[in-house]
Design a protein around this motif. Structure first.
Motif, short mmCIF file in Angstrom:
data_model
loop_
_atom_site.label_atom_id
_atom_site.label_comp_id
_atom_site.label_asym_id
_atom_site.label_seq_id
_atom_site.Cartn_x
_atom_site.Cartn_y
_atom_site.Cartn_z
N THR A 87 0.33 3.17 7.74
CA THR A 87 0.64 4.13 6.68
C THR A 87 1.30 3.40 5.52
N LEU A 111 3.23 4.17 1.62
CA LEU A 111 3.73 5.06 0.57
C LEU A 111 3.79 4.24 -0.72
N ILE A 112 3.25 4.78 -1.79
CA ILE A 112 3.23 4.05 -3.07
C ILE A 112 3.75 4.97 -4.18
N LYS A 113 4.69 4.41 -4.95
CA LYS A 113 5.23 5.15 -6.10
C LYS A 113 4.61 4.59 -7.37
N VAL A 116 4.69 9.92 -5.84
CA VAL A 116 4.55 9.15 -4.59
C VAL A 116 3.29 9.63 -3.88
N GLU A 149 6.54 0.72 -6.46
CA GLU A 149 7.09 0.43 -5.14
C GLU A 149 6.00 0.70 -4.10
N ILE A 150 5.88 -0.20 -3.14
CA ILE A 150 4.88 -0.06 -2.07
C ILE A 150 5.58 -0.28 -0.74
N VAL A 151 5.49 0.68 0.18
CA VAL A 151 6.11 0.54 1.50
C VAL A 151 5.06 0.78 2.57
N ARG A 152 4.89 -0.18 3.46
CA ARG A 152 3.96 -0.03 4.59
C ARG A 152 4.73 0.16 5.87
N SER A 153 4.13 0.93 6.77
CA SER A 153 4.83 1.26 8.02
C SER A 153 4.72 0.18 9.06
#
Lengths: 165, 165
Positions: free
Chosen positions: A96, A98-100, A130, A154-158
């Motif tokens: 997964t 999430l990208i802002k 987001v 901002e990019i967050v991977r699970s």
């Protein structure tokens, strides 16, 4: 045969491991330490409790020589709080992200692209949007590449979760 | 004020932390050890590399007394490979679950329920069906409860990924 053996020993491969462990505070460190003691980086790690049990399940993605990974698996199996180690061969993998992105981007395009990757717009403020996506790790990499043109903040991977088919 | 302070110290709270660290093999252990040294369990942990950088981002969910968590955050900030610690206050959280159920269950119902939780049927064999869901952690807990009537064979959760709104 020697050549083959050398090749086998030197070739790095991507390995997906599931490790079922007793749900105690020291166990995660002990498992992670087995990798770092060999200078092995864990590319992705997810840990969550197993429903209605005393156990947690870790999914670990690492790259390394087959022989060293075999050693790590053997040592994992020897740890008392480790119940089981699964070396995945044919697994479903999900990641997964999430990208802002700034609010001035094309929201319809963002929505369409996110939905193509089993995601959606998750939040909108005056400054930013987001979006999420959940898909196979390789498709998530593609998704991130496509979103680059929307100037992500901002990019967050699970990290990857996996289950044998 | 003393009473309030005692309450503040003794009350356990759920804390969501993002920790940005240098992407090196020993760093994960060092961060995890900070929690286990205090007897603190990590309920959920996800780690993945940050796109186009030398860093990884960890999302940690823990339950504990506010004062102890403050101490952990301070010590995290002192670790050289830690770039930044974010204590989330208003974050989007996503959790993914993969569930395997026997093939003799009602597939249409499974499909409808999975889609209600942003998931889908992921794989079908002669023996079993794997479904996915990606949603807020609390909704994923509901999803798991609902799926219990389909006699699940295996449940794997990814752990939580989070981003400030």
């Amino acid at each position: 045969m020697n050549n083959f053996k050398d090749f086998y020993d030197s070739e790095e491969k991507r390995e997906v491991l599931s490790v079922i462990v007793v749900n105690k505070e020291s166990v995660l460190s002990r498992v992670v330490d087995l990798f770092s003691a060999r200078g092995y980086n864990i590319d992705s790690l997810t840990v969550a409790p197993i429903h209605n049990s005393e156990y947690s399940r870790m999914t670990i993605i690492t790259n390394g020589r087959a022989r060293v990974i075999d050693q790590i698996v053997k040592q994992l199996n020897k740890l008392v709080p480790v119940l089981k180690v699964i070396e995945h061969k044919d697994a479903i993998e999900k990641d997964t992200v999430l990208i802002k992105v700034p609010i001035d981007q094309n929201l319809s395009d963002l929505d369409v692209i996110a939905r193509a990757y089993n995601g959606a717009i998750q939040n909108v403020t005056h400054e930013a949007v987001v979006i999420s996506a959940t898909d196979e790790p390789k498709r998530i990499e593609n998704f991130i590449k496509i979103i680059e043109k929307f100037k992500p903040l901002e990019i967050v991977r699970s990290g990857v979760v996996s289950m044998e088919r």
